[in-house]
Each structure stands twice: as structure tokens, then as C-alpha cells.
Design a protein around this motif. Sequence first.
Motif, mmCIF file in Angstrom:
data_model
loop_
_atom_site.group_PDB
_atom_site.id
_atom_site.type_symbol
_atom_site.label_atom_id
_atom_site.label_comp_id
_atom_site.label_asym_id
_atom_site.label_seq_id
_atom_site.Cartn_x
_atom_site.Cartn_y
_atom_site.Cartn_z
ATOM 1 N N GLY A 340 0.811 -1.218 0.000
ATOM 2 C CA GLY A 340 0.000 0.000 0.000
ATOM 3 C C GLY A 340 0.840 1.261 0.000
ATOM 4 N N LEU A 341 1.941 1.247 0.749
ATOM 5 C CA LEU A 341 2.840 2.398 0.773
ATOM 6 C C LEU A 341 3.519 2.588 -0.581
ATOM 7 C CD1 LEU A 341 4.517 1.895 4.277
ATOM 8 C CD2 LEU A 341 2.972 3.751 3.633
ATOM 9 N N ALA A 342 3.927 1.479 -1.201
ATOM 10 C CA ALA A 342 4.597 1.559 -2.497
ATOM 11 C C ALA A 342 3.672 2.115 -3.568
ATOM 12 C CB ALA A 342 5.107 0.183 -2.908
ATOM 13 N N LEU A 343 2.385 1.776 -3.480
ATOM 14 C CA LEU A 343 1.405 2.239 -4.461
ATOM 15 C C LEU A 343 0.767 3.564 -4.065
ATOM 16 C CD1 LEU A 343 -0.380 -1.162 -5.245
ATOM 17 C CD2 LEU A 343 1.357 0.008 -6.608
ATOM 18 N N GLU A 344 1.259 4.137 -2.947
ATOM 19 C CA GLU A 344 0.756 5.423 -2.441
ATOM 20 C C GLU A 344 -0.746 5.378 -2.153
ATOM 21 O OE1 GLU A 344 1.963 8.441 -5.190
ATOM 22 O OE2 GLU A 344 4.084 8.270 -4.658
ATOM 23 N N GLN A 345 -1.201 4.209 -1.669
ATOM 24 C CA GLN A 345 -2.610 4.055 -1.302
ATOM 25 C C GLN A 345 -2.857 4.368 0.166
ATOM 26 O OE1 GLN A 345 -2.974 -0.075 -2.510
ATOM 27 N NE2 GLN A 345 -3.986 0.487 -4.411
ATOM 28 N N ILE A 346 -1.794 4.569 0.915
ATOM 29 C CA ILE A 346 -1.911 4.796 2.353
ATOM 30 C C ILE A 346 -1.529 6.233 2.673
ATOM 31 C CG2 ILE A 346 -1.024 4.131 4.614
ATOM 32 C CD1 ILE A 346 -0.633 1.315 3.546
ATOM 33 N N THR A 347 -2.403 6.929 3.367
ATOM 34 C CA THR A 347 -2.167 8.316 3.780
ATOM 35 C C THR A 347 -2.336 8.410 5.292
ATOM 36 O OG1 THR A 347 -4.507 8.917 3.548
ATOM 37 C CG2 THR A 347 -3.124 9.114 1.578
ATOM 38 N N PRO A 348 -1.859 9.501 5.914
ATOM 39 C CA PRO A 348 -2.033 9.658 7.357
ATOM 40 C C PRO A 348 -3.497 9.558 7.788
ATOM 41 C CG PRO A 348 -0.445 11.250 6.560
ATOM 42 C CD PRO A 348 -1.012 10.577 5.345
ATOM 43 N N GLN A 349 -4.412 9.964 6.908
ATOM 44 C CA GLN A 349 -5.836 9.925 7.246
ATOM 45 C C GLN A 349 -6.381 8.500 7.339
ATOM 46 O OE1 GLN A 349 -4.512 11.868 4.832
ATOM 47 N NE2 GLN A 349 -4.639 13.845 5.908
ATOM 48 N N THR A 350 -5.695 7.549 6.701
ATOM 49 C CA THR A 350 -6.189 6.164 6.692
ATOM 50 C C THR A 350 -5.442 5.261 7.663
ATOM 51 O OG1 THR A 350 -4.717 5.565 4.853
ATOM 52 C CG2 THR A 350 -6.929 6.377 4.289
ATOM 53 N N HIS A 351 -4.460 5.798 8.388
ATOM 54 C CA HIS A 351 -3.671 4.962 9.290
ATOM 55 C C HIS A 351 -4.542 4.258 10.333
ATOM 56 C CE1 HIS A 351 0.330 7.300 8.438
ATOM 57 N NE2 HIS A 351 -0.102 6.606 7.417
ATOM 58 N N MET A 352 -5.410 5.012 11.010
ATOM 59 C CA MET A 352 -6.233 4.428 12.072
ATOM 60 C C MET A 352 -7.238 3.420 11.514
ATOM 61 S SD MET A 352 -5.076 5.345 14.889
ATOM 62 C CE MET A 352 -6.381 4.514 15.810
ATOM 63 N N THR A 353 -7.780 3.704 10.339
ATOM 64 C CA THR A 353 -8.711 2.759 9.719
ATOM 65 C C THR A 353 -8.017 1.438 9.441
ATOM 66 O OG1 THR A 353 -9.912 4.579 8.683
ATOM 67 C CG2 THR A 353 -10.254 2.384 7.763
ATOM 68 N N LEU A 354 -6.801 1.509 8.889
ATOM 69 C CA LEU A 354 -6.048 0.289 8.598
ATOM 70 C C LEU A 354 -5.684 -0.455 9.882
ATOM 71 C CD1 LEU A 354 -3.689 1.643 5.801
ATOM 72 C CD2 LEU A 354 -5.413 -0.145 5.531
ATOM 73 N N LEU A 355 -5.316 0.307 10.918
ATOM 74 C CA LEU A 355 -4.941 -0.324 12.179
ATOM 75 C C LEU A 355 -6.134 -1.044 12.799
ATOM 76 C CD1 LEU A 355 -2.775 -0.809 14.299
ATOM 77 C CD2 LEU A 355 -3.382 1.385 15.344
ATOM 78 N N ARG A 356 -7.308 -0.384 12.788
ATOM 79 C CA ARG A 356 -8.507 -1.033 13.341
ATOM 80 C C ARG A 356 -8.853 -2.306 12.572
ATOM 81 N NH1 ARG A 356 -10.289 4.402 14.064
ATOM 82 N NH2 ARG A 356 -11.315 4.379 12.023
ATOM 83 N N PHE A 403 -0.560 -5.516 14.953
ATOM 84 C CA PHE A 403 -0.303 -4.117 15.315
ATOM 85 C C PHE A 403 1.070 -3.690 14.818
ATOM 86 C CE2 PHE A 403 1.432 -0.951 18.236
ATOM 87 C CZ PHE A 403 0.421 0.000 18.258
ATOM 88 N N ALA A 404 2.075 -4.537 15.061
ATOM 89 C CA ALA A 404 3.432 -4.230 14.613
ATOM 90 C C ALA A 404 3.526 -4.195 13.097
ATOM 91 C CB ALA A 404 4.412 -5.258 15.173
ATOM 92 N N GLY A 405 2.781 -5.078 12.421
ATOM 93 C CA GLY A 405 2.806 -5.131 10.967
ATOM 94 C C GLY A 405 2.296 -3.858 10.324
ATOM 95 N N VAL A 406 1.426 -3.126 11.011
ATOM 96 C CA VAL A 406 0.942 -1.837 10.507
ATOM 97 C C VAL A 406 1.884 -0.708 10.907
ATOM 98 C CG1 VAL A 406 -0.916 -0.127 10.631
ATOM 99 C CG2 VAL A 406 -1.472 -2.565 10.527
ATOM 100 N N ILE A 407 2.278 -0.679 12.173
ATOM 101 C CA ILE A 407 3.050 0.456 12.704
ATOM 102 C C ILE A 407 4.476 0.485 12.161
ATOM 103 C CG2 ILE A 407 3.990 1.473 14.807
ATOM 104 C CD1 ILE A 407 0.985 1.870 14.421
ATOM 105 N N ILE A 408 5.126 -0.670 12.077
ATOM 106 C CA ILE A 408 6.547 -0.699 11.689
ATOM 107 C C ILE A 408 6.791 -0.065 10.314
ATOM 108 C CG2 ILE A 408 8.451 -2.234 11.033
ATOM 109 C CD1 ILE A 408 7.576 -4.065 13.347
ATOM 110 N N PRO A 409 6.119 -0.516 9.227
ATOM 111 C CA PRO A 409 6.423 0.093 7.916
ATOM 112 C C PRO A 409 6.037 1.565 7.824
ATOM 113 C CG PRO A 409 4.544 -1.403 7.755
ATOM 114 C CD PRO A 409 5.144 -1.604 9.108
ATOM 115 N N ILE A 410 4.937 1.957 8.488
ATOM 116 C CA ILE A 410 4.533 3.368 8.456
ATOM 117 C C ILE A 410 5.584 4.232 9.152
ATOM 118 C CG2 ILE A 410 2.855 5.020 9.352
ATOM 119 C CD1 ILE A 410 0.685 2.945 8.830
ATOM 120 N N TRP A 411 6.064 3.755 10.299
ATOM 121 C CA TRP A 411 7.099 4.499 11.020
ATOM 122 C C TRP A 411 8.395 4.553 10.216
ATOM 123 C CZ3 TRP A 411 11.754 2.410 12.922
ATOM 124 C CH2 TRP A 411 12.539 3.315 13.640
ATOM 125 N N MET A 412 8.789 3.429 9.621
ATOM 126 C CA MET A 412 10.029 3.394 8.842
ATOM 127 C C MET A 412 9.956 4.325 7.646
ATOM 128 S SD MET A 412 11.290 -0.572 8.883
ATOM 129 C CE MET A 412 12.132 -1.217 10.338
#
Length: 449
Positions: A340-356, A403-412
Motif C-alpha cells: 500500500g505504501l509503495a502504491l501510495e494508497q496509504i495516507t495519514p488519514q487512513t492509518h487508524m482505519t487500517l490499524l482497526r 499491530f506491529a505489521g501496521v506500525i513498523i512500515p509506516i514508522w520506517m
Amino acid sequence: MAENQPLDIEEIVRDSFNEDEAEHLTGKLSQLEPEEIAIALEAMPVEQRVSTWLSLHPDDQIAALTYMRVDARDNIFKQLDEAQLRSLVEGMEVDDLIELLDELPQRIYDYACSRLDESQRRWLDTALAYDEDQCGRYADHDMLIINKNAKVRDAIRLFRQLAEDAEYHDALFVVDRTGRYAGLVHATQLLGLASHLPVETVIDNEAPVVEGEMELDQGSDIVSRSGYTALAVVDDEGKLLGRLSIGEALENVRRSLESQFMHTAGLDEEEDLFAPVLYSAKRRALWLGVNLITAFLAANTIGLFEATLAEVVALAVLMPIVASMGGIAGSQTLTLIIRGLALEQITPQTHMTLLRKALGVAGLNGLLWGLVIAVLTYVWFDNWVICIVIGLAVIINIVVSAFAGVIIPIWMKKVNIDPALAGSVVLTAITDMTGFFVFLGLGSLLLLT
């Protein structure tokens, strides 16, 4: 490649070891596209690769080199003497020189530059003003350019001058007298028009534009999604630098995806399959060392519960199951987020939705497989307490790993670390330590008190 001509890498590599087949081998390779020749050469050990490459026509030699991995072509350059290297660069176009300059010895690069005329030198200087991962560096100058004040008859004349094998030339790039890009004129738009009409009356200015400072991956994505066979690359003043064609864009996308795949294993996508042993060992040592550190951290976590393991041997038998389930669950989430990050499908606005969502999926899977593993454990050990321990540990570890699978790549991504390269190493450390700590901690609490 010739029609119905299959690319048989195995046959080509086999023939490269047979002196009697050398003449036929060159003929086979000459029928292939440059990228296919590059694949065939990379499949050969270095000795066969160099001798086979030397047998090719000079134009095929250069074309194949531009498609080869950095390490593979570097190993060819190392086998060539001064005269061979000078002969090679004498036949290079500027765009080929830009592609290969990092592997060429400095003296050979200087020699190649000394042979360029003034316009070629300006092209090279403009390209080198951009970083190696920016679109401006690789803007293709093989395009049809026309002034917006020209007439339709002038545009038609340009199209008629095209060679039969010209690729992606279904449009003219229109500029004003200062060189600023104004839009495209498609060949089909000229059909039936009066020859005296100005070109600017049929300009398509809706086509996207690729900025020279854009990352190559971003620019390639724009071209591949645009519906055009090529788009203009412009500098920060809007002046036309060149073009990025759909063929080059798709090749860049392919390389990017391959790079992400290799990085998940801590490997460099440019590494030569037949590189020297010491060279390859040094490249891979770093991530083996990082992995060793995480393994010691996991082992240290287990060591905290040495007394528990000595008392309840069943925990030692079941412990890998907990870590494995967490690792798989985390890896699934990590892969989806990296894509999702590579395809630019993930934005700060969608972080919580993806995490939930990730936690919801992990919770359901954790309950399902925690129950299944608990039942199987009871059948095996006939101990309800151990069943409860492993069931809870599996649930908790799957949820934590998601949880780690979502947070780690976003943080990196935020701190400019490639998540495809380092994400799996960090994730493995977290899932192993969490799984062992929760499992052995619950075992100590419920079995030894």
C-alpha cells in the motif's frame, strides 16, 4: 525478438560452454530483445558471460549492458582491458553513458565525455544535475518536437520522417520559442485538417506532466496510469527536458517491484548471481548480523524463564508454535502495508482505519486458531492449564504482530528507512520476543503457582 522464437535460457547457457555452438549462440542471441539478452547473460557464470558478450555486435553489447544488473555488468567491465573499454564507449549514445557511468572507470568515462559534441555535452550535464533516482536524469531525447507556431503541414512532415522501428512516436511535443512545454499533438488529430492551420489549435494540454525532480518510481507510475504512450519531462521552469515512455515506465515499475521482493530477504536486487564468493558474503553479512542480534534478544527472553521450562517440558515443545503463528500473521499484515505504501494508497488519514481493520482481523483469527491449538494441545498433553496458556499466548501474539505489521512500515517510511528492507527483521524480533514472553510468563504464573 523474432516471431514464435522462445527464450530458452537453459539452452543458451548450455551452448555457452560448448565452443562448437559459439557461432550459433551469437545468432540466437541476436534475434532476442536487449532485455532478453541481458537475462541470458546474467544466467551464465562470469567466464562464459564475458566471452558470449564479446561475440555480440557492438550495438547489442551496449543495449544488453543497459538492461543488466549493476553487479553483473560491473563484472564484465572488470574483465575488459583498456582498449576494449575505449572501443565500447566510442559507440555509446549519451543516454547509454548516463546509465553506465557509475560502473565505468573514471578514466574511461572522461574519455567518453571528451568525444561528445556540444549538444551531447549539454544533454549529459543537464541529466547529471538530477539525482540517480530522479526522472530528469533519464529523460529520453528521442522525441519529436515542434514549435507551437508551426503549421499542420510541418507536423505531418515530422511524422513522415520517422523510421519504421520508431517506438512510442504517436505524438509531437509542442514547445514555445523559449523551450517551455505547451502540450501534445497526436497524429490522429491531424487527419483531415487544413495544412495551413497553426499546430497550437490542436494541442492536447490535458496530458499529465512528469517533473524532472520527481522520483523515478513516481514518474513511472504517472506514465503507466496515464493512457499515453509517453509523457513530457520538464524542469522547474516548465522547459522540456525529454520524455518518459510507457515502455521505460513499465520497466521501472518491474524493477521497483523486484527490488521490494529482494529487500524482504535483506538482499540487493543488483547483486550478480555469479558474483565472487567473498563479495556476496560481505553484502549479506550485515543482515545476518542484525538477525543474530534479534535472535539473541529472543533467546534472552527465553532465558528469563529457564526454571519454568525445566519444570514443565511441554512448554518447550509448544513454544515454537506461538512464535510461528505470530510471525505469519505479522508478515501478512506487513506485506499488505508495504504494498500500500509503495502504491501510495496509504495516507495519514487512513492509518487508524487500517490499524482497526488489522486488529479486527487478527482478533478473529487469534480466537479461531487459539481455540484450535488449545484443543490439539489438550489431546496431546491432557492438561487444561497448558491449553489455556497456549491459547491465550497465540491470541495475544497474533494481535500484537498485526499491530506491529501496521506500525513498523509506516514508522520506517516516515524516518526514511526502506520498510521492505528492514521491516521483516524488526517484525520477527517483536513477534518472537512477545510470543515467548507471554507464553512462558503465563506458564510460570498458572503452572508454577
